[in-house]
Write an enzyme that holds these catalytic residues in place. Sequence first.
Site, PDB file in Angstrom:
ATOM      1  N   GLU A  62      76.475  18.365 -22.714  1.00 42.19           N
ATOM      2  CA  GLU A  62      75.015  18.761 -22.690  1.00 42.19           C
ATOM      3  C   GLU A  62      75.046  20.073 -22.114  1.00 42.19           C
ATOM      4  O   GLU A  62      74.261  20.520 -20.999  1.00 42.19           O
ATOM      5  CB  GLU A  62      74.347  17.753 -21.853  1.00 42.19           C
ATOM      6  CG  GLU A  62      74.223  16.383 -22.468  1.00 42.19           C
ATOM      7  CD  GLU A  62      73.654  15.480 -21.365  1.00 42.19           C
ATOM      8  OE1 GLU A  62      73.264  15.726 -20.359  1.00 42.19           O
ATOM      9  OE2 GLU A  62      73.605  14.087 -21.821  1.00 42.19           O
ATOM     10  N   TYR A 103      65.832  28.288 -17.554  1.00 38.57           N
ATOM     11  CA  TYR A 103      64.844  27.973 -16.145  1.00 38.57           C
ATOM     12  C   TYR A 103      63.721  28.929 -15.953  1.00 38.57           C
ATOM     13  O   TYR A 103      63.166  28.541 -14.949  1.00 38.57           O
ATOM     14  CB  TYR A 103      65.761  27.547 -15.201  1.00 38.57           C
ATOM     15  CG  TYR A 103      66.753  26.432 -15.414  1.00 38.57           C
ATOM     16  CD1 TYR A 103      66.130  25.111 -15.757  1.00 38.57           C
ATOM     17  CD2 TYR A 103      68.247  26.531 -15.640  1.00 38.57           C
ATOM     18  CE1 TYR A 103      67.193  24.108 -16.155  1.00 38.57           C
ATOM     19  CE2 TYR A 103      68.785  25.698 -16.032  1.00 38.57           C
ATOM     20  CZ  TYR A 103      68.424  24.530 -16.289  1.00 38.57           C
ATOM     21  OH  TYR A 103      69.378  23.276 -16.541  1.00 38.57           O
ATOM     22  N   GLY A 125      76.250  21.200 -17.261  1.00 41.05           N
ATOM     23  CA  GLY A 125      76.419  22.255 -16.145  1.00 41.05           C
ATOM     24  C   GLY A 125      77.414  23.590 -16.277  1.00 41.05           C
ATOM     25  O   GLY A 125      77.769  24.136 -15.086  1.00 41.05           O
ATOM     26  N   ARG A 178      72.024  25.772 -19.992  1.00 43.79           N
ATOM     27  CA  ARG A 178      72.145  27.191 -19.453  1.00 43.79           C
ATOM     28  C   ARG A 178      73.193  28.068 -20.122  1.00 43.79           C
ATOM     29  O   ARG A 178      72.867  29.309 -20.266  1.00 43.79           O
ATOM     30  CB  ARG A 178      72.346  27.016 -17.871  1.00 43.79           C
ATOM     31  CG  ARG A 178      72.706  28.450 -17.308  1.00 43.79           C
ATOM     32  CD  ARG A 178      73.406  28.192 -15.914  1.00 43.79           C
ATOM     33  NE  ARG A 178      73.280  26.951 -15.213  1.00 43.79           N
ATOM     34  CZ  ARG A 178      72.411  27.039 -14.055  1.00 43.79           C
ATOM     35  NH1 ARG A 178      71.937  27.931 -13.712  1.00 43.79           N
ATOM     36  NH2 ARG A 178      72.095  25.929 -13.407  1.00 43.79           N
ATOM     37  N   ARG A 228      63.865  30.446  -9.115  1.00 50.27           N
ATOM     38  CA  ARG A 228      65.158  30.126  -8.825  1.00 50.27           C
ATOM     39  C   ARG A 228      65.668  30.986  -7.475  1.00 50.27           C
ATOM     40  O   ARG A 228      66.231  30.488  -6.855  1.00 50.27           O
ATOM     41  CB  ARG A 228      66.384  30.300  -9.929  1.00 50.27           C
ATOM     42  CG  ARG A 228      65.927  29.415 -10.906  1.00 50.27           C
ATOM     43  CD  ARG A 228      66.965  29.223 -11.998  1.00 50.27           C
ATOM     44  NE  ARG A 228      68.369  28.846 -11.459  1.00 50.27           N
ATOM     45  CZ  ARG A 228      69.250  29.610 -11.247  1.00 50.27           C
ATOM     46  NH1 ARG A 228      69.422  30.832 -11.329  1.00 50.27           N
ATOM     47  NH2 ARG A 228      70.514  28.907 -10.574  1.00 50.27           N
ATOM     48  N   CYS A 247      51.482  36.307  -3.276  1.00 46.89           N
ATOM     49  CA  CYS A 247      51.266  36.513  -1.783  1.00 46.89           C
ATOM     50  C   CYS A 247      52.299  35.587  -1.069  1.00 46.89           C
ATOM     51  O   CYS A 247      51.993  34.447  -0.293  1.00 46.89           O
ATOM     52  CB  CYS A 247      49.771  35.978  -1.453  1.00 46.89           C
ATOM     53  SG  CYS A 247      49.320  36.184  -0.162  1.00 46.89           S
ATOM     54  N   GLU A 248      53.565  36.062  -0.920  1.00 48.58           N
ATOM     55  CA  GLU A 248      54.549  34.913  -0.420  1.00 48.58           C
ATOM     56  C   GLU A 248      55.745  36.466  -0.068  1.00 48.58           C
ATOM     57  O   GLU A 248      55.999  36.860  -1.067  1.00 48.58           O
ATOM     58  CB  GLU A 248      55.110  34.109  -1.338  1.00 48.58           C
ATOM     59  CG  GLU A 248      54.346  33.048  -1.687  1.00 48.58           C
ATOM     60  CD  GLU A 248      54.105  31.982  -0.470  1.00 48.58           C
ATOM     61  OE1 GLU A 248      54.895  31.942   0.453  1.00 48.58           O
ATOM     62  OE2 GLU A 248      53.369  31.081  -0.655  1.00 48.58           O
TER      63      GLU A 248
END
Length: 473
Positions: free
Chosen positions: A322, A431, A280, A325, A370, A401-402
């Site tokens: 771990e 990600y 993290g 990112r 994201r 289309c959003e």
Amino acid sequence: MSAAPEAGRPTALPVGGPGAAGAPWSSGVRRRADGEVEVAGVPVSGLATEHGTPAYVLDEADFRARARAYRSAFEAAFAAVGAGVDVYYAGKALLTVAVARWATQEGLRVDTASGGELAVALRADVPGAAIGLHGNNKSDAEVLAALDAGVGRIIVDSLVEIERVAGLAASRGVVAPVMVRVTTGVHAGGHEYISTAHEDQKFGLSVNPGPDGGTSPALAALDAVVARPELELLGIHSHIGSQILEPSGFEAAARVVLQLRADLSARTGVLVAEVDLGGGYGIAYLPGEEALEPAPVAVSVAQAVAAISRELGTPLPRFSIEPGRAIVGPAGLTLYTVGTVKPVTVSDDAAGTFTRLYVSVDGGMSDNIRPALYGADYHAELVGRTSDAVPVLARVVGKHCESGDVVVHQVMLPGDVRAGDLLAVAATGAYGRSMASNYNALARPPVVAVADGTSRVLVRRETVEDLLALDQG
């Protein structure tokens, strides 16, 4: 969100000079005097011509340097307090065969979160003993694949999973090495969806007693593992969230986990040998932001766990972390081609009336979900040429289309940005590809590695034929 531009915010990569661009770009990003950006010596125009857009571009040297930085910083800091540490690359951020090999070659182990990720790591010849398997709902097939591969750790996530893994290990005639994932109640990170140590979510077992005030689910799980001869209890696992930008959360979680370890020892005589503090570690997504650098956080956490262990009167375990990112995020960018450019007049109660330039690119939420999912902020630059035009407030949007198909919510771009321009979005190594979709039947972009002035495809671009081949009619 409507807002006026931020005063004084950096808007462009510097032109010329021998130095790298700096955060949030990889160390190999530089802008030439003619305005074109290079990545590891490869011009973006060449990347676009050879590989097309959109494309994920990954700076191999930057990835490797960040992997080495985490390993060396944590090994040195923990050695100084008399503890060992293993660094696992969190493959969920981005896992390809080449990426898994890079991580292993730099001395990292590999964490996987599914049978598919496990298969990628094994295809990359990562030794089974250097692989961990996560997951809150592992299938029998995934557990058996892990057992057959001789993975070094299976992180169990529930009481029922303990019994299931024990049964599957018995069916294979092996002893399964397991860690128990616990929720410490320490909240850290950004969006609620990426804070993983609070009680009301799917991961782990709480260290707090149940409603009846009895044994906590975490301690009950540890007891259950100790009682099963088909299982070897390696240790306790904790992960408190993502995009964490200061070390106090890791230190608080370590106190809870080390106390649980001491409680189990007093209860059963079993002092587990390993503690995993998860990942993290935060990165910079925007110019001017600071990342959580590995060296200071390693020293801070190592000193904290040493002090806590002294208080508890227990010897230090071996630790593991771990990062995912933090290694691959800044190493990547996404390269787009601009299409429709449209000024939109916005009326806002706080900011008044202003114009925002909507800059559409040839990708969008299918290659980076994201911003739509978390409201995540990114930074974009015009990278194919120079411009003397006055910067204007812009929003980079995709072709889906959003209305929520936003790539960059707010950025200053040259006012003459136009169709055919190349645009790059920084810090998308983590990600982007791993959460990509085929929404609106868009084919997923390739992953292209750059190093020493050359590029190569790690994962090829999907085609419409690929999509149709899956459709059985």
